[in-house]
Design an enzyme around this catalytic site. Structure first.
Site, mmCIF file in Angstrom:
data_model
loop_
_atom_site.group_PDB
_atom_site.id
_atom_site.type_symbol
_atom_site.label_atom_id
_atom_site.label_comp_id
_atom_site.label_asym_id
_atom_site.label_seq_id
_atom_site.Cartn_x
_atom_site.Cartn_y
_atom_site.Cartn_z
ATOM 1 N N LYS A 28 -16.665 -38.741 137.505
ATOM 2 C CA LYS A 28 -15.170 -39.568 136.414
ATOM 3 C C LYS A 28 -15.702 -39.936 135.221
ATOM 4 C CE LYS A 28 -12.045 -42.300 135.367
ATOM 5 N NZ LYS A 28 -11.000 -41.923 135.441
ATOM 6 N N LYS A 65 -13.370 -47.868 127.328
ATOM 7 C CA LYS A 65 -13.572 -48.207 128.250
ATOM 8 C C LYS A 65 -14.864 -46.929 128.838
ATOM 9 C CE LYS A 65 -13.279 -50.006 132.787
ATOM 10 N NZ LYS A 65 -12.775 -49.598 134.548
ATOM 11 N N THR A 124 -12.957 -48.049 138.118
ATOM 12 C CA THR A 124 -13.690 -47.273 137.153
ATOM 13 C C THR A 124 -15.209 -47.777 136.314
ATOM 14 O OG1 THR A 124 -11.719 -45.685 136.429
ATOM 15 C CG2 THR A 124 -14.056 -46.297 134.780
HETATM 16 P P1 NAD Z 1 -4.577 -53.002 135.491
HETATM 17 O O1 NAD Z 1 -5.790 -54.015 134.484
HETATM 18 O O2 NAD Z 1 -3.276 -52.421 135.062
HETATM 19 O O3 NAD Z 1 -5.078 -53.448 136.708
HETATM 20 C C1 NAD Z 1 -6.420 -54.258 136.961
HETATM 21 C C2 NAD Z 1 -5.936 -55.591 137.954
HETATM 22 O O4 NAD Z 1 -6.640 -56.437 138.319
HETATM 23 C C3 NAD Z 1 -4.485 -56.291 137.256
HETATM 24 O O5 NAD Z 1 -3.410 -56.576 137.845
HETATM 25 C C4 NAD Z 1 -5.463 -57.952 137.313
HETATM 26 O O6 NAD Z 1 -4.660 -58.440 137.393
HETATM 27 C C5 NAD Z 1 -6.057 -57.651 138.713
HETATM 28 N N1 NAD Z 1 -7.247 -58.215 138.651
HETATM 29 C C6 NAD Z 1 -7.737 -58.261 137.468
HETATM 30 N N2 NAD Z 1 -9.372 -59.695 138.620
HETATM 31 C C7 NAD Z 1 -8.841 -59.951 139.609
HETATM 32 C C8 NAD Z 1 -9.166 -60.528 140.776
HETATM 33 N N3 NAD Z 1 -10.717 -61.488 140.307
HETATM 34 N N4 NAD Z 1 -8.905 -60.488 142.027
HETATM 35 C C9 NAD Z 1 -8.032 -59.874 142.537
HETATM 36 N N5 NAD Z 1 -7.295 -59.048 141.088
HETATM 37 C C10 NAD Z 1 -7.602 -59.116 139.782
HETATM 38 O O7 NAD Z 1 -5.570 -51.736 135.214
HETATM 39 P P2 NAD Z 1 -4.865 -50.142 135.587
HETATM 40 O O8 NAD Z 1 -5.130 -49.293 134.966
HETATM 41 O O9 NAD Z 1 -4.528 -50.276 136.900
HETATM 42 O O10 NAD Z 1 -6.297 -49.804 136.045
HETATM 43 C C11 NAD Z 1 -7.902 -50.505 137.535
HETATM 44 C C12 NAD Z 1 -9.000 -49.667 137.307
HETATM 45 O O11 NAD Z 1 -8.165 -47.587 137.347
HETATM 46 C C13 NAD Z 1 -10.055 -49.758 135.501
HETATM 47 O O12 NAD Z 1 -11.369 -49.507 136.532
HETATM 48 C C14 NAD Z 1 -9.396 -48.325 135.028
HETATM 49 O O13 NAD Z 1 -10.555 -47.793 134.464
HETATM 50 C C15 NAD Z 1 -9.300 -46.950 136.141
HETATM 51 N N6 NAD Z 1 -8.227 -45.593 135.779
HETATM 52 C C16 NAD Z 1 -7.099 -46.483 135.014
HETATM 53 C C17 NAD Z 1 -6.437 -45.499 135.105
HETATM 54 C C18 NAD Z 1 -5.097 -45.576 133.995
HETATM 55 O O14 NAD Z 1 -4.598 -44.703 133.641
HETATM 56 N N7 NAD Z 1 -4.356 -46.525 134.112
HETATM 57 C C19 NAD Z 1 -6.695 -44.264 135.064
HETATM 58 C C20 NAD Z 1 -7.296 -43.771 136.223
HETATM 59 C C21 NAD Z 1 -8.635 -44.877 136.389
#
Ligand code: NAD
Length: 292
Positions: free
Chosen positions: A168, A243, A93
């Protein structure tokens, strides 16, 4: 079956990549966190030592990262190693402007791009029932569709690049407002002596019904698996809501759009996170309403 590079194997990306493996795809993954890498290996993902290594030979390059800055950094890093005409899909997102900038960068290097944020949370990512909202070209969408079908139960092409992110943040601005409105009404009901179950039984079948009540009910009882029954374990965490409302607020300002309730919801969730409740579910705002 495709070879897919999957960068960002966190709460969402991990199970999404695992579902692609289950469907028979070869998934070459990368994450900066050891814990994410270990879990991904257990789920059959071929974890590489760098994002660059993960994209080698991949037809599809998938990103699921915390924010727009990291998406840009990862794309900049991997672009020189991407196979000709690769399909880039970003499900993070991020701001509409960041999605457009990412697409320009990818397309300038001769590749294709879709912004494809999701709704459905960690539960949806694990169950393969996410809703994808997609921005980009129709033909490219058609090519990506089988992957969305593996990871989700719906995929909607919303328009040009950035329109997935646009819908979104609009959706989540509604959710933020709803979750606060439900909390305020339930607290008012409590103070008028109403049993929360009676409140729920009537309002869930009336014009005040919303997902914030019927699925994410902020008091324990009426919806047995809502986060309120489990110490507000998310679900959709306040930090993520904050966020997304921050992105909505920026978009409101950029477009000169008035949104009294959207702005109020953004301020309320910022306050919730500042008070130290970022890791609680977004229905936790009912506690702040009670305290106010
Ligand atoms: P998260 O923090 O669990 O996962 C993100 C991952 O990216 C982490 O494991 C982190 O180590 C990794 N990362 C960061 N920098 C990196 C890099 N340079 N190279 C490789 N990996 C890297 O977050 P999430 O909950 O999985 O969310 C991911 C996205 O999805 C976000 O943008 C969030 O807003 C969106 N989202 C989340 C949800 C939810 O319920 N969790 C729902 C819809 C959308």
């Amino acid at each position: 079956m495709s070879t897919i590079a999957f960068i960002g194997l966190g709460n969402m990306g991990g199970p999404m990549a695992a579902n692609l493996v289950k469907a028979g795809h070869i998934v070459r993954g990368f994450d900066v966190m050891e814990e994410a890498k270990t879990k991904a290996r257990q789920n059959g993902i071929d974890v590489q030592e760098s994002a660059t290594a993960a994209v080698e030979g991949a037809q599809v390059i998938y990103t699921m990262l915390p924010n727009g800055k990291l998406v840009d950094a990862v794309l900049t890093e991997v672009l020189p190693s991407a196979s000709a005409g690769a399909l880039f899909i970003d499900s993070s997102t991020i701001a509409v402007a960041d999605a457009r900038a990412a697409a320009e960068k990818v397309q300038a290097a001769g590749h294709r791009f879709l912004d494809a944020p999701v709704s459905g949370g960690i539960v949806g990512a694990e169950a393969g029932t996410l809703a994808f909202m997609v921005g980009g070209d129709e033909e490219v969408f058609g090519e990506a569709r089988p992957l969305f079908d593996v990871m989700g139960r719906s995929a909607t092409l919303c328009g040009d690049i950035g329109s997935g992110q646009a819908v979104k943040i609009c959706n989540n601005m509604i959710l933020g407002v709803h979750q606060i409105a439900v909390a305020e009404a339930m607290v008012l009901g409590e103070r008028l002596g109403l049993d929360p179950q009676a409140f729920f039984d009537v309002v869930s079948n009336s014009t005040g019904a919303s997902w914030a009540l019927t699925t994410n009910c902020p008091v324990p009882g009426p919806v047995p698996n809502s986060p309120a029954n489990n110490d507000f374990k998310p679900g959709f965490a306040n930090a993520l809501m904050n966020k997304d409302l921050g992105l909505a607020k920026a978009a409101l300002e950029e477009t000169g759009t008035s949104a009294v309730l959207g702005q109020a919801a953004a301020a309320f969730y910022q306050e919730t996170v500042d008070a130290g409740f970022g890791d609680k579910d977004c229905s936790y705002v009912i506690e702040l309403v009670r305290d106010r």
